[in-house]
Scaffold this motif. Structure first.
Motif, short mmCIF file in Angstrom:
data_model
loop_
_atom_site.label_atom_id
_atom_site.label_comp_id
_atom_site.label_asym_id
_atom_site.label_seq_id
_atom_site.Cartn_x
_atom_site.Cartn_y
_atom_site.Cartn_z
N CYS A 273 0.70 -1.13 -0.10
CA CYS A 273 -0.28 -0.02 0.22
C CYS A 273 0.49 1.36 0.38
O CYS A 273 1.65 1.26 1.02
N SER A 274 0.41 1.98 -0.33
CA SER A 274 1.55 3.31 -0.75
C SER A 274 0.72 4.53 0.14
O SER A 274 1.34 5.33 -0.42
N LEU A 275 -1.13 4.10 0.22
CA LEU A 275 -1.56 5.43 1.16
C LEU A 275 -2.22 5.02 2.32
O LEU A 275 -2.85 3.69 1.80
N VAL A 276 -1.15 4.46 3.64
CA VAL A 276 -2.16 4.11 4.65
C VAL A 276 -3.28 5.00 4.88
O VAL A 276 -2.87 5.79 5.66
N ILE A 277 -4.38 4.53 5.89
CA ILE A 277 -4.85 5.48 6.58
C ILE A 277 -6.52 4.72 7.29
O ILE A 277 -6.89 3.95 7.32
N GLY A 278 -5.22 5.71 8.50
CA GLY A 278 -6.14 4.92 10.25
C GLY A 278 -7.45 5.00 10.43
O GLY A 278 -7.56 7.26 11.13
N ALA A 279 -8.35 4.77 10.91
CA ALA A 279 -9.68 5.35 11.64
C ALA A 279 -9.84 5.44 12.96
O ALA A 279 -9.49 4.46 12.98
#
Ligand code: SAH
Length: 240
Positions: A72-78
Motif C-alpha cells: 500500500c502506498s497510502l495508509v489511513i487509520g480510522a
C-alpha cells in the motif's frame, strides 16, 4: 472504487465482520483484509453479511498488520479518539477525496481497529493519515460496521461526483519501503551518534510524521537511503 482495501485489525466479533462486508458491498467496495480475527468465519458473520458473502469468501487473512499493508502506498487509520501525538488528520470527506486521487496509481488501505481498544499507537504510526468521523465528544466511538459505512459512503459520493483535483500518478513508496527507510534511518542516526536511545521513540515518531507528510516516491527513497549509507560510511544501500 478499485484499489481500496478495508483492513480490520483483530476484530473480536464475527458479526461485525459480516456487517462490514455488507457495508462495503453496498458502497461498491470489495477488498477486505482481516488481521488476526478472533472469530472468523462464524454463522453470525455470514448472517450479518446478508448477501455479501462473496466479500467474506475473498477476504484475505493476515498474521499481522505489516503483511496486510505491504503493497500500500497510502495508509489511513480510522480513529475515534484524537491522540495527543498530533498526526495528520482528515474527516471522511477529505479522506475520500485523497483516496480517490491515489487509487489511480496505487493501492490504498483504510485500517479499522478493535471494538474495545481501537488501534494501538504503534499501529496508528504505520498510517500516513488518520480519519476521524466527527461525533459527540462524550460518545465518539461508533460501532465498527457503522464506522466503515460512513467512510465508504463518502468514497462512494466522491467517486460519483468525480475528484476535484487531478489524480496523483507518481509511483509513491509502499508501506514496506517506508518501513525500510525508517529502519535504515534509525540505524544510521545511531551509527553517527545522533540518536539518544532514551529519546529515540519520540524522535523517530517526529521523523516518521515528517516523511509521511512528504509522501516520497521510490526514486526519493533511494536517494535518501543513499545519503544514509554515505553517512554510515558505506558504499551500497543497506538492506533492511
Ligand atoms: N473504543 C475504541 C473504539 C473502537 S470502535 C477506541 O476508543 O478507540 C472500532 C473501530 O471503529 C475504531 O478502531 C475505528 O477504527 C472505528 N471508529 C469508531 N468510531 C470512529 C470515529 N468516530 N471515527 C473514526 N473511526 C471510528
Amino acid at each position: 472504487m478499485e484499489n481500496i482495501r478495508i483492513v480490520l485489525v483483530e476484530t473480536s466479533h464475527g458479526g461485525n465482520i459480516g456487517a462490514v462486508a455488507r457495508a462495503m458491498k453496498n458502497m461498491c467496495l470489495n477488498e477486505l483484509a482481516l488481521v488476526a480475527p478472533r472469530q472468523f468465519p462464524t454463522e453470525e458473520c455470514m448472517a450479518r453479511a446478508s448477501g455479501a458473502d462473496d466479500i467474506l469468501q475473498e477476504a484475505s487473512v493476515h498474521q499481522n498488520l505489516d503483511e496486510a499493508l505491504v503493497d500500500c502506498s497510502l495508509v489511513i487509520g480510522a480513529s475515534a479518539r484524537l491522540r495527543s501525538v498530533s498526526w495528520p488528520q482528515l474527516d471522511p470527506r477529505e479522506c475520500a477525496e485523497l483516496v480517490l486521487q491515489r487509487t489511480v496509481s496505487g493501492q490504498v488501505a483504510l485500517v479499522f481497529g478493535r471494538e474495545r481498544t481501537g488501534l494501538s499507537n504503534a499501529e496508528l504510526e504505520r498510517c500516513n493519515y488518520l480519519v476521524n468521523i466527527p461525533a459527540n465528544p462524550d460518545y465518539s466511538s461508533l460501532n465498527l460496521g457503522m464506522a466503515v459505512q460512513v467512510v465508504s459512503y463518502e468514497l462512494m459520493m466522491a467517486s460519483q461526483h468525480g475528484s476535484r483535483t487531478a489524480p496523483d500518478t507518481r509511483e509513491l513508496a509502499g508501506a514496506g519501503d517506508m518501513q525500510g527507510l525508517f529502519n535504515h534511518l534509525e540505524q544510521a542516526l545511531e551509527d553517527i551518534g545522533f540518536l539518544d536511545p532514551r529519546k529515540s521513540d519520540k524522535l523517530m515518531r517526529r521523523l516518521k510524521r515528517l516523511f509521511y507528510r512528504a509522501e516520497p516516491d521510490m526514486d526519493e527513497i533511494k536517494i535518501l537511503r543513499g545519503i544514509l549509507s554515505a553517512a554510515q560510511g558505506r558504499k551500497s544501500a543497506r538492506r533492511e
